[in-house]
Enzyme design. Sequence first.
Site, PDB file in Angstrom:
ATOM      1  N   ALA A  86     -88.519  45.559  13.834  1.00  0.00           N
ATOM      2  CA  ALA A  86     -89.751  44.876  13.713  1.00  0.00           C
ATOM      3  C   ALA A  86     -90.796  45.708  14.471  1.00  0.00           C
ATOM      4  CB  ALA A  86     -89.548  43.493  13.807  1.00  0.00           C
ATOM      5  N   SER A 135     -94.601  47.324  12.964  1.00  0.00           N
ATOM      6  CA  SER A 135     -95.700  46.950  12.459  1.00  0.00           C
ATOM      7  C   SER A 135     -95.827  45.645  11.782  1.00  0.00           C
ATOM      8  CB  SER A 135     -96.303  47.829  11.427  1.00  0.00           C
ATOM      9  OG  SER A 135     -96.644  49.167  11.820  1.00  0.00           O
ATOM     10  N   THR A 177     -94.284  47.705  27.462  1.00  0.00           N
ATOM     11  CA  THR A 177     -95.356  48.284  28.393  1.00  0.00           C
ATOM     12  C   THR A 177     -95.059  47.356  29.647  1.00  0.00           C
ATOM     13  OG1 THR A 177     -96.535  49.468  26.777  1.00  0.00           O
ATOM     14  CG2 THR A 177     -97.508  49.141  29.070  1.00  0.00           C
ATOM     15  N   ILE A 189    -110.460  75.334  23.486  1.00  0.00           N
ATOM     16  CA  ILE A 189    -111.481  75.918  24.104  1.00  0.00           C
ATOM     17  C   ILE A 189    -110.968  76.678  25.207  1.00  0.00           C
ATOM     18  CG2 ILE A 189    -113.598  75.502  25.432  1.00  0.00           C
ATOM     19  CD1 ILE A 189    -114.257  73.429  23.397  1.00  0.00           C
ATOM     20  N   HIS A 190    -109.912  75.805  25.847  1.00  0.00           N
ATOM     21  CA  HIS A 190    -108.985  76.467  27.042  1.00  0.00           C
ATOM     22  C   HIS A 190    -108.169  77.540  26.622  1.00  0.00           C
ATOM     23  CE1 HIS A 190    -110.399  72.593  28.986  1.00  0.00           C
ATOM     24  NE2 HIS A 190    -109.774  72.983  30.373  1.00  0.00           N
ATOM     25  N   GLY A 202    -105.208  79.901  26.195  1.00  0.00           N
ATOM     26  CA  GLY A 202    -103.744  79.882  26.856  1.00  0.00           C
ATOM     27  C   GLY A 202    -103.656  78.857  27.891  1.00  0.00           C
ATOM     28  N   GLU A 236    -100.354  49.501  19.381  1.00  0.00           N
ATOM     29  CA  GLU A 236    -101.359  48.329  19.068  1.00  0.00           C
ATOM     30  C   GLU A 236    -101.762  48.551  17.449  1.00  0.00           C
ATOM     31  OE1 GLU A 236    -101.040  46.661  22.431  1.00  0.00           O
ATOM     32  OE2 GLU A 236    -102.076  45.682  20.842  1.00  0.00           O
ATOM     33  N   THR A 269    -100.721  51.000  14.429  1.00  0.00           N
ATOM     34  CA  THR A 269    -100.914  52.549  13.707  1.00  0.00           C
ATOM     35  C   THR A 269    -102.288  52.770  12.864  1.00  0.00           C
ATOM     36  OG1 THR A 269     -99.590  52.249  11.495  1.00  0.00           O
ATOM     37  CG2 THR A 269     -98.338  52.869  13.435  1.00  0.00           C
TER      38      THR A 269
END
Lengths: 378, 265
Positions: A129, A131, A157, A334-335, A337, A360, A362
Site C-alpha cells: 500500500a 500511493s 522516515t 555544467i560541471h 566530468g 509524498e 508521486t
Amino acid sequence: MYFPISEEEKMIQMMVAQFADREVAPGAAARDESGEFPRELVAKMAQLGLCGMMVPPAYGGSGVGAVAYALAVMEVSRACASTAVTMCVTNLSCEPLLAFGTEEQKKRLLAPVASGKILGAFALTEPEAGSNLTEISCRAEKKGGRYLLRGTKVFITNGAYAGLTLVLARTGEGNRGLTAFAVEKGLPGFKVGREIHKMGLRASNTVEILLEDCEVPEANRLGGEGEGLRAVTNALYSGRIGIAAQATGLLQACLDEATKYARERRQFKRPLSGHQAIQWMIAEIATGLESARLLTLSAAALKQRGEPFAREASMAKLFASETLIRSAYQALQIHGGYGYTREFPIERIYRDARVTTIYEGTSEVQKMVIARETLRET
Amino acid sequence: MKIGVLMKQVPDTETKIRIKDDASGIVVDGIKWVMNPYDEYAVEEALRIKEKKAGSTVTIISMGPKRSVETIRTGLAMGADSGILIDDPALEGADCYATAKALAKVMEPENFDLILCGKQAIDDDSAQVPQMVAEFLGMPQAMVIDKLVVSDDGKKATCYRRIEGGAKEVLEVDLPAIVAAEKGLNEPRYASLPGIMKAKSKPFKEINLGALGLKAEEVGAKGAKLKVKKYFLPAEKAPGKIIPGEPEDAARALVKMLREEAKVV
C-alpha cells in the site's frame, strides 16, 4: 521575485539561512558519505523551534504559519536535503495530533514532538500500500483497554529515532475502516526493522517498522475508529508543501553550484559562464527556481489563510520536483566530468533530488489530485 | 544590571559590493542587511550577563536608516528587552565622530551600568565609535576584548585581550564602562522561532534629532570632521592557480613555476 512576507517570516528565513550556512552545510557531504543520522544537529534545530513550527506555543510549538515553515524548509534543504526531510517529517507528524488530538493527547503526545524533545514519524506506507492508502492491511484489534497492532510499515522516515510514530491501521473494512494511532517508542511489540539503503538522502533515517501485536492504549487512538483517513489527509496535503519546499531548496542549491562553477571554470579561453550554451541552462534553472518558489509559497499562504490548498500543494510539489530533476541534470552537466565525482556537491544534490518526484505522492498521484480538483471546480 | 548594546546594521559579508556611478558611495539596492558580526558577540555577552544576574535588562541602540529596525528586532528576538533607533534624514553623511556624539547623547539618560559593542563594524572598518562614545560619556573603555568577567557586585569588570606574541593583557575597569567585543568572546546564539514571534511586542522607540536635543549641524554631514571623497574597488586580482597532485610533486611543480614563470626564486 516578489512575494509579500511578514517581518517575522523574513526574520525566520534569515535566521534559518544563517543556521543552514553555519551549522547544516559544513557537514552535509560527510554525513552523506557515512550515512550517519545527525542527532546533534537535530537537537540544535529543536532548540530553535524548528520541529513543531506550526503548533501553537501552548502545545510546545513555535506558532508560526505555513509560509514561514516553507521558507525554513527551503533554507535547510539548500544546505542539506537529508536534514530537511527529517525536519519535514517531524513537523508533519504534529498535524494530525493537533487537528484530531484531545486536549489530553495534545499535552501528552503532541507537546514532546512539537517542542523537539522527541522526533516524530509517520507510518502509513506498507509493502502493498503505497500511493493507495485504502489498501492498508495492518490490523488493529481491540482487546480490553488497548489495541493490538499487527503488520509491517515500510519507508518510514525517522523511524529508528522517533519517540512517537503515527500509525494508520485497519479496524474495519473499506475507506472508513482505517484508524490512526499515536505509537510511543518502547510500547511492547513495536520493533524497528531493517534500514533502507537509499540512493540519496543518505543522512536521513528510513526503516521498516514491524508491529508484532504492538499494544497501544486506547488513549492513544486519534479521533474515532474509522476516522483515520480523515485524520491524516490534511497532513498529507501539507506534506506536499514541505516536499515542494525541499525541492525548491535543492533548486536553489543547483543554481548556486552551477553559477559558482560556471564562473570559475574556464574552457576555450573563457569562463563557462561566457558561453551561451551554459547561459541558457543557467537561465532555465533560475526561472524554474523562481516559479517553484512562487507556487510553493502560494500554496503555503492558502493553507495559512485557512483556504483549501490541496490542488495548489500538489501543483507546487509536482512542478518543483519535476523542475528540480531537469535542473539537477543541467547543473551537473555544467560541471562536466567533475560533476560526476564526489568532489563537488552537485553529485549529492543530483542523488538527493531524485526522490522528490516520488515520495509524498508521486508526480502521477499529484496529477490525479490536480485533475480531480480541477474537474470538480470547473 | 542595566546593559546597553550598540549595534550597527551592515551589508551581509557575502555581499558583492558595487560602487555608485558618481563614486559617492555603494549601491545599496538588493543588499541583504545583517547585524554587524562583532555586535553579535556584544549582544550575546549582554544576554549571558543578564541570564546570570537576575533583574538585568538589555537595550539595543542603533543609529541608521529605518531598515535598521529589522536588525534591532533580531537582537530582541535573541533575547534583548528593548530597542532604540536614532533615525533622522539629517544624519546622512555622519562620520564616526558625529555618530558617537548622537549615540552618547541617547545613552546619557539611560544610565547604563555596562555598554557593550563590537570592536568595529565590518562595513567601513573604522573602529572608532566605541572609543569616542566612551570619551563623550566620560567612561573607561576596554577595547578588543575576548573574555569578560563582571564582578559579583556589578561594580567592576575584568577584561582580557590578546596582544602581540599570543600574550594576554588583563584590564580591570570600574563600571559603568564601555567594552568592545573581539571575535572569540562567545558564540552568539541564533534567535529562536518563539523569540522571533515575541520580538515585535517588545518596547522599541525611534528617536529623531529634535527629540535628542541635537542640531543637524552638530551630527550630520555638516558636523562631520571627516569627508569621504570617493569610493573605488580594488583592482581585480588575476585568478589563482591550483597545482594538483601529491604534495611532493606539487611542491616540486610550485618551485619550478616560481623559478621559471614568476622568476622570484
